[in-house]
Design a protein around this motif. Structure first.
Motif, PDB file in Angstrom:
ATOM      1  N   SER A   1      29.624  44.989  30.723  1.00 13.40           N
ATOM      2  CA  SER A   1      30.550  45.950  30.098  1.00 13.40           C
ATOM      3  C   SER A   1      31.747  45.236  29.481  1.00 13.40           C
ATOM      4  O   SER A   1      32.202  44.201  29.969  1.00 13.40           O
ATOM      5  CB  SER A   1      31.035  46.955  31.143  1.00 13.40           C
ATOM      6  OG  SER A   1      29.950  47.667  31.692  1.00 13.40           O
ATOM      7  N   THR A   2      32.246  45.807  28.394  1.00 10.48           N
ATOM      8  CA  THR A   2      33.429  45.291  27.712  1.00 10.48           C
ATOM      9  C   THR A   2      34.540  46.335  27.789  1.00 10.48           C
ATOM     10  O   THR A   2      34.300  47.527  27.607  1.00 10.48           O
ATOM     11  CB  THR A   2      33.129  44.978  26.237  1.00 10.48           C
ATOM     12  OG1 THR A   2      32.084  44.004  26.175  1.00 10.48           O
ATOM     13  CG2 THR A   2      34.369  44.420  25.532  1.00 10.48           C
ATOM     14  N   TYR A   3      35.761  45.853  28.047  1.00  4.28           N
ATOM     15  CA  TYR A   3      36.900  46.752  28.223  1.00  4.28           C
ATOM     16  C   TYR A   3      38.057  46.308  27.333  1.00  4.28           C
ATOM     17  O   TYR A   3      38.145  45.150  26.918  1.00  4.28           O
ATOM     18  CB  TYR A   3      37.367  46.754  29.685  1.00  4.28           C
ATOM     19  CG  TYR A   3      36.325  47.220  30.659  1.00  4.28           C
ATOM     20  CD1 TYR A   3      36.205  48.561  30.993  1.00  4.28           C
ATOM     21  CD2 TYR A   3      35.440  46.305  31.254  1.00  4.28           C
ATOM     22  CE1 TYR A   3      35.236  48.996  31.888  1.00  4.28           C
ATOM     23  CE2 TYR A   3      34.471  46.724  32.146  1.00  4.28           C
ATOM     24  CZ  TYR A   3      34.379  48.073  32.459  1.00  4.28           C
ATOM     25  OH  TYR A   3      33.425  48.499  33.338  1.00  4.28           O
ATOM     26  N   LEU A   4      38.936  47.246  27.068  1.00  5.94           N
ATOM     27  CA  LEU A   4      40.180  46.980  26.351  1.00  5.94           C
ATOM     28  C   LEU A   4      41.325  47.064  27.348  1.00  5.94           C
ATOM     29  O   LEU A   4      41.474  48.067  28.047  1.00  5.94           O
ATOM     30  CB  LEU A   4      40.390  48.023  25.245  1.00  5.94           C
ATOM     31  CG  LEU A   4      41.673  47.905  24.432  1.00  5.94           C
ATOM     32  CD1 LEU A   4      41.606  46.707  23.495  1.00  5.94           C
ATOM     33  CD2 LEU A   4      41.917  49.184  23.619  1.00  5.94           C
ATOM     34  N   ALA A   5      42.108  46.005  27.440  1.00  8.52           N
ATOM     35  CA  ALA A   5      43.273  46.002  28.331  1.00  8.52           C
ATOM     36  C   ALA A   5      44.538  45.879  27.488  1.00  8.52           C
ATOM     37  O   ALA A   5      44.602  45.073  26.564  1.00  8.52           O
ATOM     38  CB  ALA A   5      43.195  44.847  29.327  1.00  8.52           C
ATOM     39  N   ILE A   6      45.523  46.708  27.805  1.00  7.70           N
ATOM     40  CA  ILE A   6      46.793  46.704  27.085  1.00  7.70           C
ATOM     41  C   ILE A   6      47.930  46.539  28.091  1.00  7.70           C
ATOM     42  O   ILE A   6      48.021  47.290  29.065  1.00  7.70           O
ATOM     43  CB  ILE A   6      46.997  48.004  26.285  1.00  7.70           C
ATOM     44  CG1 ILE A   6      45.826  48.233  25.325  1.00  7.70           C
ATOM     45  CG2 ILE A   6      48.312  47.949  25.497  1.00  7.70           C
ATOM     46  CD1 ILE A   6      45.893  49.553  24.578  1.00  7.70           C
ATOM     47  N   CYS A   7      48.791  45.539  27.854  1.00  5.96           N
ATOM     48  CA  CYS A   7      49.944  45.289  28.729  1.00  5.96           C
ATOM     49  C   CYS A   7      51.230  45.490  27.940  1.00  5.96           C
ATOM     50  O   CYS A   7      51.343  45.019  26.800  1.00  5.96           O
ATOM     51  CB  CYS A   7      49.906  43.872  29.284  1.00  5.96           C
ATOM     52  SG  CYS A   7      48.426  43.497  30.256  1.00  5.96           S
ATOM     53  N   ASN A   8      52.191  46.184  28.538  1.00  2.26           N
ATOM     54  CA  ASN A   8      53.463  46.405  27.852  1.00  2.26           C
ATOM     55  C   ASN A   8      54.506  45.389  28.297  1.00  2.26           C
ATOM     56  O   ASN A   8      54.204  44.441  29.035  1.00  2.26           O
ATOM     57  CB  ASN A   8      53.950  47.849  28.056  1.00  2.26           C
ATOM     58  CG  ASN A   8      54.348  48.153  29.499  1.00  2.26           C
ATOM     59  OD1 ASN A   8      54.450  47.271  30.345  1.00  2.26           O
ATOM     60  ND2 ASN A   8      54.573  49.425  29.782  1.00  2.26           N
ATOM     61  N   ASN A   9      55.738  45.575  27.852  1.00  2.00           N
ATOM     62  CA  ASN A   9      56.817  44.639  28.183  1.00  2.00           C
ATOM     63  C   ASN A   9      57.399  44.853  29.571  1.00  2.00           C
ATOM     64  O   ASN A   9      58.318  44.147  29.963  1.00  2.00           O
ATOM     65  CB  ASN A   9      57.964  44.784  27.158  1.00  2.00           C
ATOM     66  CG  ASN A   9      57.715  43.979  25.906  1.00  2.00           C
ATOM     67  OD1 ASN A   9      56.685  44.127  25.271  1.00  2.00           O
ATOM     68  ND2 ASN A   9      58.652  43.115  25.546  1.00  2.00           N
ATOM     69  N   PHE A  10      56.856  45.813  30.308  1.00  2.00           N
ATOM     70  CA  PHE A  10      57.448  46.190  31.591  1.00  2.00           C
ATOM     71  C   PHE A  10      56.513  45.914  32.766  1.00  2.00           C
ATOM     72  O   PHE A  10      56.571  46.557  33.795  1.00  2.00           O
ATOM     73  CB  PHE A  10      57.835  47.675  31.569  1.00  2.00           C
ATOM     74  CG  PHE A  10      58.726  48.016  30.419  1.00  2.00           C
ATOM     75  CD1 PHE A  10      60.074  47.708  30.450  1.00  2.00           C
ATOM     76  CD2 PHE A  10      58.219  48.619  29.281  1.00  2.00           C
ATOM     77  CE1 PHE A  10      60.902  48.007  29.381  1.00  2.00           C
ATOM     78  CE2 PHE A  10      59.037  48.926  28.206  1.00  2.00           C
ATOM     79  CZ  PHE A  10      60.383  48.616  28.253  1.00  2.00           C
TER      80      PHE A  10
END
Length: 210
Positions: free
Chosen positions: A10-19
């Motif tokens: 499986s392939t996933y999208l990970a998003i990290c913010n500045n916090f």
């Protein structure tokens, strides 16, 4: 930071913010319309979230120092502390808590995009209304605007541009609030920054910081 990550097949999208908050997504496709929707699967993939968060943290340039310095200048307060772990993904890159004459305010540093990158600083009071706001630069192509004899007033920008925003809350914000004649992209960027500050404040008000 945005990552494409794999686990098994499986392939996933990970998003990290500045916090220091990271979310992991997969997607579904509507068979009838072909529309793609993201599905938050962070709770089932904490290992991926932790991996992405660690990489982001080691490569992220913190904007907190810049925010604290600017908010000290804007408010005159020396009582400013960082707020972290905010579950908000928009143009806000730093949030601080500010004490002014015993009352608590929040400062939001937003980096939106107008004609150029915009650095916008918004201070909201305990009711989530604008106490003060300021952008590092409003006009980037100065030859298109007229100076007064002091070089500080531009044709198209009301002299009370920032003052007119004081007391505005999320429900009061319109396109006219941030309008600068002949500077549509900058006007829109200011509007985005205010909306994003309100959204971050709403997260804080609802306990959205971990």
């Amino acid at each position: 930071f945005v990552y494409l990550m794999t686990k098994g097949e499986s392939t996933y999208l990970a998003i990290c913010n500045n916090f220091n908050v990271c979310k992991v997504f997969t997607y579904t496709t509507d068979e009838a319309t072909g529309d793609v929707s993201l599905v938050d699967v962070t709770s089932e993939n904490e290992d991926l979230a932790s991996e992405a968060k660690a990489h982001a943290a080691s490569n992220l340039k913190s904007q907190v120092e810049t925010a604290i310095k600017k908010f000290k200048s804007i408010t005159g307060s020396e009582e400013i502390t960082e707020v972290s772990n905010i579950d908000v993904f928009n143009s806000v890159v730093a949030v601080v808590e500010i004490t002014i004459e015993g009352a608590k305010y929040y400062g939001f540093y937003s980096r939106s995009y107008g004609f150029h990158d915009m650095d916008v600083f918004v201070v909201l009071d305990s009711e989530g209304k604008i106490y003060k706001t300021q952008a590092n630069t409003l006009i980037f192509e100065e030859e298109f605007f007229m100076f007064n004899d002091k070089g500080i007033k531009y044709e198209g920008i009301p002299t009370d541009y920032y003052q007119n925003m004081v007391g505005v809350g999320s429900g009061d914000l319109t396109a006219d609030t941030t309008l600068i004649t002949a500077a549509t992209m900058t006007s829109n960027a200011m509007n985005v920054s205010l909306k994003d500050a309100f959204a971050a404040y709403d997260k804080l008000a609802k306990g959205g910081n971990n």
